[in-house]
Design an enzyme around this catalytic site. Sequence first.
Site, short mmCIF file in Angstrom:
data_model
loop_
_atom_site.label_atom_id
_atom_site.label_comp_id
_atom_site.label_asym_id
_atom_site.label_seq_id
_atom_site.Cartn_x
_atom_site.Cartn_y
_atom_site.Cartn_z
N TYR A 6 -1.67 -0.24 10.44
CA TYR A 6 -1.94 -0.90 9.16
C TYR A 6 -0.74 -0.76 8.22
O TYR A 6 -0.24 -1.75 7.66
CB TYR A 6 -3.21 -0.30 8.53
CG TYR A 6 -3.39 -0.70 7.09
CD1 TYR A 6 -3.70 -2.01 6.74
CD2 TYR A 6 -3.23 0.23 6.05
CE1 TYR A 6 -3.85 -2.39 5.41
CE2 TYR A 6 -3.38 -0.13 4.73
CZ TYR A 6 -3.69 -1.45 4.41
OH TYR A 6 -3.82 -1.81 3.10
N LYS A 10 2.08 -3.62 6.61
CA LYS A 10 2.44 -3.79 5.18
C LYS A 10 3.96 -3.68 5.01
O LYS A 10 4.57 -4.45 4.27
CB LYS A 10 1.74 -2.73 4.33
CG LYS A 10 0.24 -2.94 4.22
CD LYS A 10 -0.07 -4.17 3.39
CE LYS A 10 -1.53 -4.55 3.44
NZ LYS A 10 -1.83 -5.84 2.83
N SER A 15 0.83 -1.21 0.00
CA SER A 15 0.00 0.00 0.00
C SER A 15 0.87 1.26 0.00
O SER A 15 1.98 1.26 0.55
CB SER A 15 -0.86 -0.02 1.27
OG SER A 15 -1.43 1.22 1.49
P1 NAD Z 1 -10.99 -6.69 1.07
O1 NAD Z 1 -11.20 -6.66 2.53
O2 NAD Z 1 -12.14 -6.43 0.17
O3 NAD Z 1 -10.35 -8.10 0.64
C1 NAD Z 1 -9.49 -8.82 1.47
C2 NAD Z 1 -10.02 -10.25 1.52
O4 NAD Z 1 -9.15 -11.02 2.35
C3 NAD Z 1 -11.41 -10.33 2.13
O5 NAD Z 1 -12.24 -11.08 1.27
C4 NAD Z 1 -11.20 -11.05 3.46
O6 NAD Z 1 -12.31 -11.85 3.80
C5 NAD Z 1 -9.94 -11.84 3.19
N1 NAD Z 1 -9.12 -12.12 4.36
C6 NAD Z 1 -8.69 -11.25 5.31
N2 NAD Z 1 -7.93 -11.89 6.21
C7 NAD Z 1 -7.86 -13.19 5.82
C8 NAD Z 1 -7.24 -14.35 6.35
N3 NAD Z 1 -6.54 -14.32 7.48
N4 NAD Z 1 -7.37 -15.51 5.67
C9 NAD Z 1 -8.09 -15.58 4.52
N5 NAD Z 1 -8.72 -14.51 3.99
C10 NAD Z 1 -8.61 -13.34 4.64
O7 NAD Z 1 -9.79 -5.70 0.75
P2 NAD Z 1 -9.24 -5.21 -0.66
O8 NAD Z 1 -9.59 -3.78 -0.80
O9 NAD Z 1 -9.60 -6.18 -1.70
O10 NAD Z 1 -7.69 -5.29 -0.37
C11 NAD Z 1 -6.90 -6.40 -0.78
C12 NAD Z 1 -5.49 -6.19 -0.26
O11 NAD Z 1 -4.98 -4.96 -0.79
C13 NAD Z 1 -5.40 -6.08 1.24
O12 NAD Z 1 -4.22 -6.73 1.66
C14 NAD Z 1 -5.30 -4.59 1.48
O13 NAD Z 1 -4.60 -4.30 2.66
C15 NAD Z 1 -4.51 -4.14 0.25
N6 NAD Z 1 -4.76 -2.73 -0.10
C16 NAD Z 1 -6.05 -2.29 -0.25
C17 NAD Z 1 -6.27 -0.95 -0.56
C18 NAD Z 1 -7.68 -0.40 -0.69
O14 NAD Z 1 -7.86 0.80 -0.55
N7 NAD Z 1 -8.68 -1.22 -0.97
C19 NAD Z 1 -5.19 -0.07 -0.73
C20 NAD Z 1 -3.89 -0.57 -0.58
C21 NAD Z 1 -3.70 -1.91 -0.26
#
Ligand code: NAD
Length: 332
Positions: free
Chosen positions: A148, A152, A124
């Site tokens: 958070y 990362k 991120s």
């Molecule tokens: P999201 O919450 O929609 O998707 C994450 C998925 O991971 C969810 O379906 C959740 O159920 C699953 N999950 C969480 N912990 C788990 C575990 N221990 N075992 C199995 N499944 C698990 O989030 P997203 O927006 O799709 O983000 C995906 C990744 O990208 C994340 O790692 C997030 O930190 C990173 N990210 C997201 C953003 C954003 O703004 N959306 C920005 C930068 C980075």
Amino acid sequence: MNILLTGGLGFIGSHAATVLAEQGHQIILVDNLCNSQIEVLSHLGQIIGKQPIFYEADVRNTNLLNSIFQKHSIDLVIHFAGLKSVAESVTNPLKYYDNNVGGSISLLEAMQGAKVNKLIFSSSATVYGVPQYLPYDESHPTVPMNTYGKTKLQVEEILRDLSHADPDWSIVCLRYFNPVGAHESGLIGEHPRGMPNNLMPYVCQVASGKLPHLNIFGDDYETKDGTGERDYIHVMDLAEGHVAALNFVNQHPGFHAINLGTGVSYSVYDLIGAFEQAANSTIVRKVQPRRSGDLAIYYAKADKAKNLLGWQAKRDLQVMCKSGWNFHKQKS
Ligand code: NAD
Ligand code: UDP
């Protein structure tokens, strides 16, 4: 290729799944559903034309992962699974270290056991912290301001150490900026549980009358119109960035951190204006004090992704708003 997607039913993972399946890859999804709904699986099936392989599993369960690796001949892993609420990470840091860092270590152990050494990790832009200059390039100091962001960065550091210890590993950390929008079918999109924290899902709920007004967190920043500026990127552009990263990771061992952003920043008022046009509605708004921990402005230097991956974002703010609204309307 056989590609394992952890967090494959989440917002970004599900969109990446559509593009990877379209490219002919076999996708295997793992998710514990802590922040996603099982309906996403059938919606993915509708988009892709067949139901993807899915395991309801927690990535911290290394034994279960071992059995998944044994069953499928996995070539590469994309590790999306993680918790992403900045506010919750500050009030409940152990939960975040356990899930994001502990979950990654468990996955890496299972990968090592199965001799799978190609990984794309969802990092991120929050790893950078207070901008010392903008746009953030990948050499910008990394001093995250919240738990958070620290989780990362810690995973990135573990991955860097792993690639030093064993040069056969190929690892790309993708530092996402602000993903918004949805798949053009309107079948999958961002579906936050409870009250949305992020701007776009909040705006959608105001437009559909679920929430009375949008709170604008500060209009006195030193930005073009006083509101916060961010590098919003269409989630399908982000998804396509993973395909580009996949082609790269196959040929380039070592550790690589790469921004996925557009290189352009938009203010809260820019986004509201584009959304009002896309949804043909008026977003009632109230200016509130600044939200604690918010930065005034940040955006990506996107050159490394263009040069190394041959990828750049193509969809504009209008398309982001239109597709996000289209998804929201269909699910309401
Ligand atoms: P999201 O919450 O929609 O998707 C994450 C998925 O991971 C969810 O379906 C959740 O159920 C699953 N999950 C969480 N912990 C788990 C575990 N221990 N075992 C199995 N499944 C698990 O989030 P997203 O927006 O799709 O983000 C995906 C990744 O990208 C994340 O790692 C997030 O930190 C990173 N990210 C997201 C953003 C954003 O703004 N959306 C920005 C930068 C980075
Ligand atoms: N924002 C806002 N009202 C909201 C949610 C967000 O004014 O209800 C602003 C926030 O202050 C920031 C921008 O919108 O300037 C993007 O916020 P978001 O939470 O979507 O992303 P992040 O802060 O994580 O970059």
